[in-house]
Write an enzyme that holds these catalytic residues in place. Structure first.
Site, PDB file in Angstrom:
ATOM      1  N   SER A  19       0.799  -1.224   0.000  1.00  0.00           N
ATOM      2  CA  SER A  19       0.000   0.000   0.000  1.00  0.00           C
ATOM      3  C   SER A  19       0.838   1.284   0.000  1.00  0.00           C
ATOM      4  O   SER A  19       0.502   2.217  -0.740  1.00  0.00           O
ATOM      5  CB  SER A  19      -0.974  -0.003   1.180  1.00  0.00           C
ATOM      6  N   LYS A  68     -10.201  -5.172  10.217  1.00  0.00           N
ATOM      7  CA  LYS A  68     -11.341  -4.575   9.501  1.00  0.00           C
ATOM      8  C   LYS A  68     -12.615  -4.533  10.336  1.00  0.00           C
ATOM      9  O   LYS A  68     -13.416  -3.611  10.203  1.00  0.00           O
ATOM     10  CB  LYS A  68     -11.590  -5.320   8.188  1.00  0.00           C
ATOM     11  N   GLY A 132     -15.366 -15.950   5.420  1.00  0.00           N
ATOM     12  CA  GLY A 132     -14.775 -15.072   6.428  1.00  0.00           C
ATOM     13  C   GLY A 132     -14.938 -13.606   6.043  1.00  0.00           C
ATOM     14  O   GLY A 132     -15.818 -13.236   5.262  1.00  0.00           O
TER      15      GLY A 132
HETATM   16  P1  ATR Z   1     -10.403 -13.433   5.970  1.00  0.00           P
HETATM   17  O1  ATR Z   1     -10.631 -12.151   6.708  1.00  0.00           O
HETATM   18  O2  ATR Z   1      -9.122 -13.462   5.165  1.00  0.00           O
HETATM   19  O3  ATR Z   1     -11.572 -13.889   5.190  1.00  0.00           O
HETATM   20  P2  ATR Z   1     -11.102 -15.279   8.061  1.00  0.00           P
HETATM   21  O4  ATR Z   1     -12.237 -14.413   8.448  1.00  0.00           O
HETATM   22  O5  ATR Z   1     -10.259 -15.889   9.140  1.00  0.00           O
HETATM   23  O6  ATR Z   1     -10.078 -14.510   7.128  1.00  0.00           O
HETATM   24  O7  ATR Z   1     -11.676 -16.437   7.112  1.00  0.00           O
HETATM   25  C1  ATR Z   1     -10.838 -17.373   6.526  1.00  0.00           C
HETATM   26  C2  ATR Z   1     -11.659 -18.255   5.581  1.00  0.00           C
HETATM   27  O8  ATR Z   1     -10.779 -19.184   4.960  1.00  0.00           O
HETATM   28  C3  ATR Z   1     -12.736 -19.074   6.278  1.00  0.00           C
HETATM   29  O9  ATR Z   1     -13.820 -19.231   5.398  1.00  0.00           O
HETATM   30  C4  ATR Z   1     -12.016 -20.411   6.506  1.00  0.00           C
HETATM   31  O10 ATR Z   1     -12.882 -21.523   6.625  1.00  0.00           O
HETATM   32  P3  ATR Z   1     -13.557 -21.885   8.064  1.00  0.00           P
HETATM   33  O11 ATR Z   1     -14.634 -20.869   8.276  1.00  0.00           O
HETATM   34  O12 ATR Z   1     -14.093 -23.251   7.877  1.00  0.00           O
HETATM   35  O13 ATR Z   1     -12.457 -21.803   9.071  1.00  0.00           O
HETATM   36  C5  ATR Z   1     -11.238 -20.520   5.224  1.00  0.00           C
HETATM   37  N1  ATR Z   1     -10.092 -21.416   5.304  1.00  0.00           N
HETATM   38  C6  ATR Z   1      -8.909 -21.187   5.921  1.00  0.00           C
HETATM   39  N2  ATR Z   1      -8.064 -22.224   5.739  1.00  0.00           N
HETATM   40  C7  ATR Z   1      -8.717 -23.146   4.973  1.00  0.00           C
HETATM   41  C8  ATR Z   1      -8.390 -24.415   4.418  1.00  0.00           C
HETATM   42  N3  ATR Z   1      -7.187 -24.976   4.629  1.00  0.00           N
HETATM   43  N4  ATR Z   1      -9.322 -25.062   3.673  1.00  0.00           N
HETATM   44  C9  ATR Z   1     -10.526 -24.491   3.451  1.00  0.00           C
HETATM   45  N5  ATR Z   1     -10.907 -23.294   3.934  1.00  0.00           N
HETATM   46  C10 ATR Z   1     -10.016 -22.617   4.688  1.00  0.00           C
END
Ligand code: ATR
Length: 275
Positions: A19, A68, A132
């Site tokens: 950024s 955020k 997420g």
């Molecule tokens: P962000 O703000 O980047 O969206 P977050 O709110 O922590 O971060 O959300 C991460 C997302 O990635 C979630 O949907 C998570 O799935 P879960 O809700 O089941 O935890 C998903 N995610 C992270 N690692 C994953 C993986 N190895 N396989 C599938 N989904 C994954």
């Protein structure tokens, strides 16, 4: 005293943030005099750091992971798109001292797709992987494009269902990854945080329609796991989030300075840095 307008991005981690460079290129291009820095701010310190930043004359902040949601709570006034997404990536000090919160992620994504890549979402069958914060920011702007349907698929299905209930829209539904079997989409977004750590949800064959495209909201110096997957599926385009990154920044710059920078040269510069 001749002071220079101060802007910053807060996040944790923040070391690799592009950024400051993006905003300094925008400032050069539009002949705006400003200073934009990156600051590592842990979640627990966000409120005091943001307060101090604005009290010391700061005019605008960008907030990235994991800030955020707290930035959304911090804002005194919200744009409609920020209110809906419950996440804020841009804060602006208003003339009366109150803090305005906006979310430019979704509009950044749509501008990148439609203006930079000539992709339309209208009448398309669209899948978003993940439920997420990243997904939350893009659902409203995608639905505004009037797709034929938008499906949110997540590892934890309850989170996807909650998002779908919250946004409650005829074209919107939610499911787990297993239920994707036999379905087909024109456009697949990866909004999970899995791709950057080299992971990918287990996705069925033939999930992507012929001439369909893939888009990873994440961005890295080399092709992300999801971009590679998209290419293996013979996607028409398999893109990462570099364009979205620059477009959301341009939208924030516009909010702060009232002038819209050109994004193409900045995207080209970032691409040239990845070798
Ligand atoms: P962000 O703000 O980047 O969206 P977050 O709110 O922590 O971060 O959300 C991460 C997302 O990635 C979630 O949907 C998570 O799935 P879960 O809700 O089941 O935890 C998903 N995610 C992270 N690692 C994953 C993986 N190895 N396989 C599938 N989904 C994954």
């Amino acid at each position: 005293m001749d002071t220079i307008d101060q802007y910053a991005v807060f996040g944790d981690p923040i070391g690799h943030s592009k950024s400051p460079k993006i905003h300094s290129l925008f400032a050069q291009q539009t002949e705006q005099r400003l200073n934009y820095t990156a600051q590592r701010v842990p979640l627990a310190e966000f409120e005091s750091c943001a307060r101090q930043f604005f009290e010391q004359g700061g005019l605008g902040l960008n907030c990235t992971v994991p800030l955020k949601e707290v930035a959304w709570q911090f804002a005194d006034q919200l744009s409609e798109r920020a209110r809906l997404s419950k996440a804020v990536n841009t804060l602006k000090k208003l003339p009366d001292g109150r803090i305005f919160g906006d979310n430019t992620d979704g509009v950044g994504l749509i501008r990148d797709l439609t203006l930079n890549h000539a992709l339309t979402l209208h009448h398309k069958s669209i899948l978003v992987l993940g439920a997420g914060g990243a997904t939350r920011g893009i659902i409203g702007p995608i639905l505004e494009q009037a797709p034929q349907r938008l499906v949110i698929a997540n590892r934890s299905i309850d989170k996807a269902l909650r998002l779908s209930d919250e946004f409650s829209h005829d074209q919107l539904s939610a499911c787990g990854f297993e239920e994707l079997s036999g379905q087909c989409f024109d456009l697949i977004f990866n909004a999970t945080s899995a791709s950057l750590s080299g992971d990918l949800p287990d996705l069925p064959e033939q999930l992507l329609a012929e001439q369909g495209s893939c888009y990873d909201l994440a961005y890295a110096n080399t092709a992300t796991t999801f971009v590679v997957w998209g290419n293996q599926q013979h996607a028409l385009l398999s893109l990462d989030g570099v364009g979205m990154l620059v477009e959301q920044a341009a939208e924030a710059f516009y909010l702060w300075r009232g002038i819209r920078p050109e994004t193409q040269p900045v995207i080209a510069w970032l691409n040239s840095q990845r070798g």
